[in-house]
Write an enzyme that holds these catalytic residues in place. Structure first.
Site, PDB file in Angstrom:
ATOM      1  CE  LYS A  24      -3.740  -9.120   3.247  1.00 15.94           C
ATOM      2  NZ  LYS A  24      -4.145  -8.253   2.356  1.00 15.94           N
TER       3      LYS A  24
ATOM      4  NE  ARG B 133       1.798  -5.537   2.021  1.00 17.34           N
ATOM      5  CZ  ARG B 133       0.907  -5.094   2.605  1.00 17.34           C
ATOM      6  NH1 ARG B 133       0.854  -6.540   4.139  1.00 17.34           N
ATOM      7  NH2 ARG B 133      -0.609  -3.910   2.802  1.00 17.34           N
TER       8      ARG B 133
ATOM      9  NE  ARG C 240      -9.360  -1.332   4.668  1.00 13.14           N
ATOM     10  CZ  ARG C 240      -7.911  -2.194   4.154  1.00 13.14           C
ATOM     11  NH1 ARG C 240      -8.863  -3.698   3.927  1.00 13.14           N
ATOM     12  NH2 ARG C 240      -6.959  -1.724   3.667  1.00 13.14           N
TER      13      ARG C 240
ATOM     14  NE  ARG D 191      -5.014   1.016   6.789  1.00 12.29           N
ATOM     15  CZ  ARG D 191      -4.874  -0.481   6.588  1.00 12.29           C
ATOM     16  NH1 ARG D 191      -5.623  -0.987   7.604  1.00 12.29           N
ATOM     17  NH2 ARG D 191      -3.996  -0.492   6.018  1.00 12.29           N
TER      18      ARG D 191
ATOM     19  NE  ARG E 296      -2.138   0.592   0.466  1.00 11.37           N
ATOM     20  CZ  ARG E 296      -3.338   0.164   1.766  1.00 11.37           C
ATOM     21  NH1 ARG E 296      -3.539  -0.852   2.363  1.00 11.37           N
ATOM     22  NH2 ARG E 296      -4.782   0.501   1.545  1.00 11.37           N
TER      23      ARG E 296
HETATM   24  P1  AMP Z   1      -1.568  -3.249   5.895  1.00 14.92           P
HETATM   25  O1  AMP Z   1      -2.802  -2.699   6.840  1.00 14.92           O
HETATM   26  O2  AMP Z   1      -1.469  -4.804   5.673  1.00 14.92           O
HETATM   27  O3  AMP Z   1      -1.904  -2.666   4.472  1.00 14.92           O
HETATM   28  O4  AMP Z   1      -0.128  -2.562   6.236  1.00 14.92           O
HETATM   29  C1  AMP Z   1       0.123  -1.394   6.327  1.00 14.92           C
HETATM   30  C2  AMP Z   1       0.821  -0.591   5.213  1.00 14.92           C
HETATM   31  O5  AMP Z   1       2.317  -1.950   6.211  1.00 14.92           O
HETATM   32  C3  AMP Z   1       1.685  -0.811   4.418  1.00 14.92           C
HETATM   33  O6  AMP Z   1       0.876  -0.362   3.564  1.00 14.92           O
HETATM   34  C4  AMP Z   1       2.739  -1.194   4.515  1.00 14.92           C
HETATM   35  O7  AMP Z   1       3.312   0.000   4.509  1.00 14.92           O
HETATM   36  C5  AMP Z   1       3.227  -1.653   6.116  1.00 14.92           C
HETATM   37  N1  AMP Z   1       3.385  -3.077   5.502  1.00 14.92           N
HETATM   38  C6  AMP Z   1       2.419  -3.984   6.430  1.00 14.92           C
HETATM   39  N2  AMP Z   1       3.113  -4.984   5.998  1.00 14.92           N
HETATM   40  C7  AMP Z   1       3.704  -5.289   4.988  1.00 14.92           C
HETATM   41  C8  AMP Z   1       5.361  -6.230   4.787  1.00 14.92           C
HETATM   42  N3  AMP Z   1       5.167  -7.617   4.702  1.00 14.92           N
HETATM   43  N4  AMP Z   1       6.266  -5.393   4.150  1.00 14.92           N
HETATM   44  C9  AMP Z   1       6.454  -4.389   4.043  1.00 14.92           C
HETATM   45  N5  AMP Z   1       5.731  -3.209   4.504  1.00 14.92           N
HETATM   46  C10 AMP Z   1       4.634  -3.622   5.334  1.00 14.92           C
END
Ligand code: AMP
Length: 208
Positions: A13, A86, A120, A153, A164
């Protein structure tokens, strides 16, 4: 255009969003980065968010809505949302707030997602993305762009990734169903080369 990119972790993405940003000048809004920025700056929101992000859990909606409203108010020439919505509540919140033209679903099996995400890496300084499978830095552990240290990360461990993915199948799939019912969904196979995926996205957006 106002676009949502939706897909499991590892579906590419972020990379696809950056390419679309370069091509069309749309603002790339990614909630994961917005939370990481708040965590790094030790804001109140960041401290709360970190208790969820470290465990691979979703941050509660009230904090996500705050961060997204702020970001949307600054996007002038169209945007690409990456990492939001999400769940169904977030999707409904968004559709009430603003016009969305298309939702692109980057479709990927869990097996490939786990493999990709475990490999990653990210620059701790400039946030450039790397992947030990297909995009390694020239010098091991050092960012090609800024010389910063390359790290994994905290939420890219296998356990956090599986959590996730589970969330994705249970919660994000309900948002996807809503977009499909509203005829907004474009499905693209994400288990291919970046360029091929990008080409298909652009051609499907142009036809829509
Ligand atoms: P990502 O980099 O998109 O995987 O986001 C990292 C973390 O940020 C996720 O595992 C969530 O804890 C939080 N996060 C990001 N976007 C959202 C969202 N739309 N709703 C809830 N938590 C989010």
């Amino acid at each position: 255009m106002n676009i949502i990119l939706i897909g499991s972790q590892g579906s590419g993405k972020g990379t696809q969003a950056k390419l679309l940003q370069e091509k069309f000048g749309w603002t790339h809004i990614t909630t994961g980065d917005l939370f990481r920025e708040n965590i790094k700056n030790r804001t109140e929101l960041g401290k709360i968010a970190q208790t969820f992000t470290d465990k691979g859990e979703l941050v509660p909606d009230k904090y996500v809505f705050k961060i997204i409203e702020d970001a949307l108010s600054k996007a002038e020439k169209g945007f690409i949302l990456d990492g939001f919505p999400r769940n169904l509540e977030q999707a409904e919140f968004l559709l009430k707030k603003i016009r969305i033209d298309k939702v692109i679903l980057l479709d990927l099996s869990d097996e490939v997602a786990i493999k990709r995400v475990s490999a990653r890496r990210i620059c701790s300084n400039c946030k450039a993305d790397y992947n030990l499978l297909y995009h390694q830095p020239e010098l091991e552990g050092i960012c090609d762009i800024c010389g910063g240290k390359i790290i994994q990360r905290k939420d890219d461990t296998e356990l956090a990734i599986k959590k996730r993915l589970e969330k994705f199948h249970h919660e994000t799939s309900r948002a996807i169903k809503l977009f499909a019912e509203k005829n907004m969904l474009i499905k693209v196979n994400a288990d291919r080369k970046l360029e091929e995926i990008q080409k298909e996205i652009i051609s499907k957006l142009e036809k829509s």
